[in-house]
Design an enzyme around this catalytic site. Sequence first.
Site, PDB file in Angstrom:
ATOM      1  N   ASP A 138       0.947  -1.255   0.089  1.00 21.21           N
ATOM      2  CA  ASP A 138       0.005   0.019   0.056  1.00 21.21           C
ATOM      3  C   ASP A 138       0.820   1.285  -0.042  1.00 21.21           C
ATOM      4  O   ASP A 138       2.151   1.079   0.179  1.00 21.21           O
ATOM      5  CB  ASP A 138      -0.737  -0.092   1.143  1.00 21.21           C
ATOM      6  CG  ASP A 138      -2.170   0.992   0.856  1.00 21.21           C
ATOM      7  OD1 ASP A 138      -1.980   1.756   0.216  1.00 21.21           O
ATOM      8  OD2 ASP A 138      -3.002   0.712   1.585  1.00 21.21           O
TER       9      ASP A 138
HETATM   10  C1  BGC Z   1      -4.946   3.388  -0.030  1.00 19.04           C
HETATM   11  C2  BGC Z   1      -5.077   2.210  -1.287  1.00 19.04           C
HETATM   12  C3  BGC Z   1      -4.836   3.319  -2.487  1.00 19.04           C
HETATM   13  C4  BGC Z   1      -3.438   4.006  -2.709  1.00 19.04           C
HETATM   14  C5  BGC Z   1      -3.242   4.519  -3.761  1.00 19.04           C
HETATM   15  C6  BGC Z   1      -3.690   4.314  -0.257  1.00 19.04           C
HETATM   16  O1  BGC Z   1      -3.936   5.437   0.725  1.00 19.04           O
HETATM   17  O2  BGC Z   1      -5.115   2.744   1.174  1.00 19.04           O
HETATM   18  O3  BGC Z   1      -6.129   1.682  -1.073  1.00 19.04           O
HETATM   19  O4  BGC Z   1      -5.021   2.097  -3.609  1.00 19.04           O
HETATM   20  O5  BGC Z   1      -3.461   4.913  -1.457  1.00 19.04           O
HETATM   21  O6  BGC Z   1      -3.985   5.615  -4.030  1.00 19.04           O
END
Ligand code: BGC
Length: 838
Positions: free
Chosen positions: A261
């Site tokens: 993530d």
């Molecule tokens: C989120 C993810 C997301 C990523 C990219 C993160 O903060 O938890 O679900 O895909 O950002 O935007």
Amino acid sequence: MGRHEHRRLRAGVAVVATAVVVAGAAAPATATPGGRPGVDPRIAELVALMTVPEKFGMLGGVPGSGGAAGSVPGVPRLGVPGLDMADGPSGVRADRPATALPAPVALGATFDPASASAYGGVLGQEADALDMEVLLAPMMNLVRTPYAGRNFETLSEDPLLSAQLAAPQVSAVQDNGVIATAKHYAANNQEAGRRGIDVRVTEKALRETELAAFEAVVDAGISAVMCAYNKVDGVQACDSAELLTGVLREEWGFDGLVMTDWVATHGPGSLEAGLDVEMPRATAAFTDLARDVDGNGVVDTGDLTPAVAAALDRAVTGVLTAMDEVGLLDEADVTPERATEANAEVAHRIAVDGAVLLANDGVLPLADDDLADVALIGPTAQVPLIGGGGSARVTPDDGAVDSTVDVLGGRGAGVSWATGEELDGVVVPGDRLDTGASIDGTYTAPVTQTVTVTAPTAGAYTFSVQTTGPGARLDVEGAPGTGAEASTVSRFGAAGGSLIATADGRTNDSHTVELAAGEQVTLTLSCDTPVADGSAACSPSVEQPLQLRLAWTTPELRAERLAEAARAAADARVAVVFAYNEGTEGEDRSSLSLPGYQDELVAAVAQANPDTVVVLNTGDPVLMPWLDDVRAVLQTWYSGQEGAEATVDLLTGAANPGGKLPVTFPAAEDATPVGDPANYPGLSTDDDPDPEVQTYTEGSDVGYRWYEATGTEPLFAFGHGLSYTSFEYSRLRTRTSGDGVQVSVSVRNTGAVTGSEVPQVYLGAGTAAGVPALQLAGFSRVILAPGEEQRVTVEVDERQLSIWDADRDRWVRAVGTRPVLVGSASDDVRLSGSVRVR
Ligand code: BGC
């Protein structure tokens, strides 16, 4: 109207005695799919041709193009393309518009794998059209706590339902040549302590609940997995050899790419643990490995330990395999156009099919008389709440989103509208501020302004910072103990502003404080720094000026709006109140009540007009203190860009609601599975308010299983959902089918209109040990014309008859006699039999 009354489902209810014996095959139930072919020779060859820096280059994200959240660099020398990655779960989030689908929880409510496939088809088609190679979806973490900010973004509280909807969705995304991403692996079930809470959960509970959907999408051939921010049993999910290598790769046979993530890398050992790609950029955890240790002038295999060299090849192989699985290593296709119209139709259909009629005494669908004179009340009747906040937020095409007021009026109804809940307020007059001047202007340089406001009368004051861009901050500080303690508002900075814009289209972030007459509160508005935690910066400049104002809603203004709404309701034949909440990534709810003054609004409207209907635009359960005073409640979730059309279809009877609750609606704040702070939100070991550690004390009893196990009565049970018609169940038969059970039942539409029903098959515990008191084992959605009967067959596979044996580290059949309960909801069992599992 009284609360819906159904027979509550209990293990052991025996209406029809059909018993069936199922025995396992001689071999133990291991269910280790694996079985994917070995490394493709073409990929092995590519890896062999790459230099060590080229390999490492593929393992750290770089800024993407076209509004991508990030990108994996390719190796142009070898014809390996880069991968632009876009969120997300309810539509493609790029720098150009995309179809805003209903929130995933609405898809969950369809209980319909075919809808999931159509939903994934839209995501894949548009990701491809918008030049994204990777879609950062679906999110499949279970709804474990009703408070979690991202509940709208995931599918359900049930492992089987989530698994059966996620798998076809993933296949449909990938059929478009786009890599789907299973996120967030694993136990990422809340926003409190989001960046590292340590989730203590038994392996049995993890396997039997949260991991089920991940395993199902690996089985379905998903090519990417995103590991989560949190820890699982003391180890960061992105550093967990057990999760990333043991379970995911060795046991399930996953061969694609594992990414973090965003900024979730923690340890130097993550590569060896099984992580492939750091997003959105490489950190020291990986870059420190790519050093010229032996000083021979190049970074090559000689600089790596054998273990790191092997992990590096595994990681690059995973990325290339993911590409290959969706055809990205083949000749590039022509980028298609967005199938805008067809995709909007899917959004419309799923918004209809995912709506859940929670209560109805017959007022819905609205009669022609009602439609001649209907008062629509509430902000979201005018400005539809199409989705939740955070990375799942989607920008639809200009003009794609209609308001329910306009759509209903456009279909010939006599419609009036009153907001009832004041969200915009008015600019705070200068004579209420110590500076003597209102804040309402255009700024071309970073700005911080502090003012003191004096409350003219006693009551609740809502202060709002309203800007033309995201990321502004409002700090509110009153005297300690007065209810106006220091508080910061910049909730939706990461997401591009509040979910409901002001009438003139500004972001609108607010904070409410109770003030005595003459009491002062200090407000600081700032738009001067990049906001932390990945949020958008707020730094006005000459090139990018910012309009900013400070508004308030006084107690008097609020009362006026409430009175207007009550008058509109009293003057109309029927009143429909639209109530909302704003679910978002980054923040859990602090209460299950509707935010603001909406409970008072519904109560006032219901008092003014006994024929009041409530439409809920919420991403998750809310409490309904007014339930007995209204005639119907329709849950439409965040219904996407076609939400207004879908809502009008349902209110008028042009469509018949058939959705079922994918999450339990609790009856009270203290009647949920997460009543103990050690369980949710977790405990903090120092002064930091963020929780650091929590224990999933409910074990495998997530969601409705907990309500059943503890005898806690919900407001609306899992699987509940009414229709404008009625269904009769008969002729339950259960028979063995391989290592599982086949459950058949006849369902007949006994009403006057076509409708869809979801027969649900549950297993009770019976004499089996270690199983939930109640467990969804299968379901099927059918559409029936008036008088039509259909035989529905549900396959209950061996996994549903098994439990995780932690001592033996494998699935074993849960031996015993278990009730088989079939009905229209988890609390509306129509027929039952039993199954003997051997
Ligand atoms: C989120 C993810 C997301 C990523 C990219 C993160 O903060 O938890 O679900 O895909 O950002 O935007």
